[in-house]
Design a protein around this motif. Structure first.
Motif, PDB file in Angstrom:
ATOM      1  N   SER A  98       0.845  -1.199   0.000  1.00 46.12           N
ATOM      2  CA  SER A  98       0.000   0.000   0.000  1.00 46.12           C
ATOM      3  C   SER A  98       0.880   1.249   0.000  1.00 46.12           C
ATOM      4  N   TRP A  99       0.466   2.238  -0.761  1.00 47.89           N
ATOM      5  CA  TRP A  99       1.234   3.468  -0.939  1.00 47.89           C
ATOM      6  C   TRP A  99       0.325   4.684  -0.800  1.00 47.89           C
ATOM      7  N   GLU A 100       0.918   5.766  -0.283  1.00 50.89           N
ATOM      8  CA  GLU A 100       0.242   7.063  -0.319  1.00 50.89           C
ATOM      9  C   GLU A 100       0.684   7.740  -1.611  1.00 50.89           C
ATOM     10  N   VAL A 101      -0.287   8.249  -2.378  1.00 49.72           N
ATOM     11  CA  VAL A 101       0.008   8.805  -3.702  1.00 49.72           C
ATOM     12  C   VAL A 101      -0.777  10.093  -3.935  1.00 49.72           C
ATOM     13  N   LEU A 102      -0.343  10.834  -4.951  1.00 50.95           N
ATOM     14  CA  LEU A 102      -1.153  11.907  -5.531  1.00 50.95           C
ATOM     15  C   LEU A 102      -1.642  11.408  -6.879  1.00 50.95           C
ATOM     16  N   VAL A 103      -2.867  11.780  -7.244  1.00 43.67           N
ATOM     17  CA  VAL A 103      -3.436  11.278  -8.503  1.00 43.67           C
ATOM     18  C   VAL A 103      -3.923  12.429  -9.371  1.00 43.67           C
TER      19      VAL A 103
END
Length: 408
Positions: free
Chosen positions: A145-150
């Motif tokens: 699991s990753w924290e991302v900007l989309v």
């Protein structure tokens, strides 16, 4: 400040002669108004008053011609403004003069963080529309699991399935599990590979897709994320940053070899830069600003070198504000550096007392950024403002690709 105002009042009241006769009430009223204004706009620290700095205090205008949009070809042309805090002087040098300000026993501290290929281009499984994902940080290696900007953020919602094609046209599936900030999401990749192999796969995906962007694919983004992953310091070693370490790019192999030759210690710490490092503060009261957590690591070897310089009262120079924040996040009760391996959200602003570094190499930073309060705490607001005014007059280059400032 109060002393200065009352000193002026007493001087006027003590004036003698017909031409100097004054109305005492008018003078006191006049200076009370001045005192109120100075209390609002003065930034001098005295025994009696400590100013609460606002975000607007760090606002200023930089001419567009002083903001380069690409790195310079020759690093030795980088200008160096040298600020001496002990005698409040400013000198104008070049980056190759950096070595001359240090002697054997001093320690230069570098951030050896390395950017990973953090931008992925893919599609939504539902309708095949183009999407862009900026990897910020890994949350759980086991769950991938990753924290991302989309991007586009308004079209990517919880439950959406995203896919990315590798070199063999095989799909790598990710599912959106949660929202964080306006463009922020938590995604989980569906992949059975061991985590190390999986990370290499993501890295390869980023490299492959960079070529696809240049060839004209994935061009539907109005404001695409900028890929800085090729901008690495030559000493970058530990992968994990999503933003480049721009001040570290001023240090060339030539400068480092020269420092080592003259017996100056070279030490390395790690702080993985997140996207918030260069973001602007949006709240007026800077004390309410919260930095996002960033991972840092300080080794036993680094502690020994840095503490030896502290003990002998020599220079400890942090290369970049990220290095400085890492050092200040790991201080013992005896004001020495200790080994550490954790996350920090340390935000430094006036009137912070620095414990480890006593000199700093950095860039000329944007107004209202998180780095301006840190510099004000390090050198004092008035001196900082004066130095930036001089930099604009002398046409120094600002921001990430600009010139350098050495604070002693």
């Amino acid at each position: 400040m109060k002393k200065r105002i009352f000193h002026k009042i007493n001087n006027l009241l003590s004036c003698k002669g017909k031409g100097n006769q004054v109305n005492k009430k008018k003078i006191k009223k006049k200076f009370n108004k001045k005192a109120f204004k100075k209390k609002q706009y003065s930034y001098n620290i005295s025994k009696y008053i400590l100013i609460n700095f606002k975000n607007s205090d760090f606002n200023f205008q930089v001419p567009k011609q002083l903001i380069p949009n690409k790195p310079r070809l020759y690093k030795n042309t980088t200008r160096l403004m040298v600020l001496n805090r002990s005698n409040m002087t400013i000198k104008h040098k070049y980056i190759n003069d950096f070595n001359s300000y240090f002697v054997p026993g001093d320690t230069i501290v570098l951030n050896n963080t390395k950017m990973y290929k953090s931008i992925l281009y893919g599609k939504k499984e539902k309708n095949g529309s183009d999407i862009q994902v900026y990897l910020l940080r890994e949350i759980n290696p086991n769950e991938k699991s990753w924290e991302v900007l989309v991007q586009p953020a308004r079209k990517i919602r919880i439950g959406n399935r995203l896919f990315f094609l590798d070199e063999n046209n095989e799909k790598l599936i990710a599912v959106v599990h949660d929202n964080t900030i306006s463009r922020g999401r938590i995604i989980k990749f569906h992949c059975d590979l061991p985590n190390k192999i999986f990370k290499n796969k993501i890295k390869n995906l980023g490299n492959i897709q960079s070529g696809l962007i240049k060839s004209g694919l994935y061009t539907s983004f109005k404001k695409p994320f900028i890929d800085f992953s090729n901008m690495q310091t030559f000493y970058a070693k530990k992968e994990g940053s999503t933003s480049p370490h721009f001040p570290g790019l001023h240090i060339s192999k030539y400068i480092l070899k020269k420092l080592e030759f003259y017996g100056i210690n070279i030490s390395y710490v790690t702080l993985h830069l997140g996207p918030d490092t260069y973001e602007k503060i949006i709240v007026e009261d800077i004390q309410k600003h919260k930095m996002k957590e960033e991972y840092f690591q300080i080794t036993h070897k680094a502690c020994n070198l840095i503490n030896s310089s502290i003990k002998s009262q020599q220079k400890v120079c942090a290369i970049g504000t990220s290095t400085l924040r890492a050092l200040e996040s790991s201080v013992s009760p005896y004001n020495t550096l200790i080994t550490n391996n954790k996350w920090t959200n340390k935000f430094i602003y006036p009137y912070y007392k620095f414990n480890i570094a006593n000199s700093l190499l950095t860039n000329f930073h944007p107004p209202k950024s998180t780095l301006m309060p840190l510099l004000a705490a390090f050198i004092g607001y008035d001196f900082l403002k004066y130095a930036y005014d001089i930099a604009i007059k002398k046409k120094y280059q600002f921001y990430n690709f600009g010139d350098a400032m050495l604070i002693l």
